[in-house]
Design a protein around this motif. Sequence first.
Motif: not given
Length: 300
Positions: A81, A88, A92, A105, A107, A123, A136, A138, A157, A165
Amino acid sequence: MTLRKTELFVPAITPFAADLSVDTDRFVAHAKALIAAGAHGLAPFGTTSEANSLSVAERMQALEALIGAGISPAQLIPGTGCSAAADTIALSSHATGLGCRGVLMLPPFFYKGVSDDGVFDAYAQVIEAVGADLRVYLYHIPQMSGVPITLSLIERLIAAFPDTIAGLKDSSGNWENTAAVIAAFPGIDTYSASESLIPDNMAAGGAGCISASSNVNAAGIRRLIDGLGGPDQAAHHRQVSEVRKIFETLPLIPAIKAAVALQTGDAGYARVRPPFTATGRHHADAIAEAVRIAGAQTPP
């Protein structure tokens, strides 16, 4: 409640050479030692790794070095992130292409007071650009990022990207928030940032911990995980909590690096990049005590 395997992922420190370039040899050696000591995997390039003092190219090269040295990509959840979406996306895509288990990741973290709508869009931009193979985790660390990952944002998300996620690391220090995430979203892996919370995390249905002090005490934390529910749980929990408590009184990242230097007998591990400064003599006794309690990084 979903009971799942309790795991330790270490946010591995990034050693630097005398010219403050990334010291790949020490980085790989430390990573291998952590795996040998019982860590289930590594989460490099997060806060403890001084990731925001590293360039995109440095992160990519260091990640490739880990995999090139034989560490399985399935054991890696690198931090990707950045404030700029293009960075990013690049990090990624690179990690996903290498077969990493996922990415941790943040924000976008420079602008404060942004809405959940804006963070969702950030995202979504990355997820849609990287593609279907992205997983991902978070990264909720509002005291550093200034941008919280709220329950409503997580819900949105997951609804939009259910196959992407994979989890969340809660570094807020607020167990009530972690417990709320685990309860609301049992289908994702939720990690605490303190090994002291492992018994609570496990009992609630969480996935384990990603903790800075595991750089020094991976073996002790693994003993706690393996001993959960057993006769020695209290003793193992006391040991990891004592180590963690000491580091909470110190400048965390410089102290962790100084402790690894003391533990390995290699002063090179203690180097930090500005704006951090090395620990001083007045920290030495506490660092030595943490290392004493942690003991050697040997397999459990």
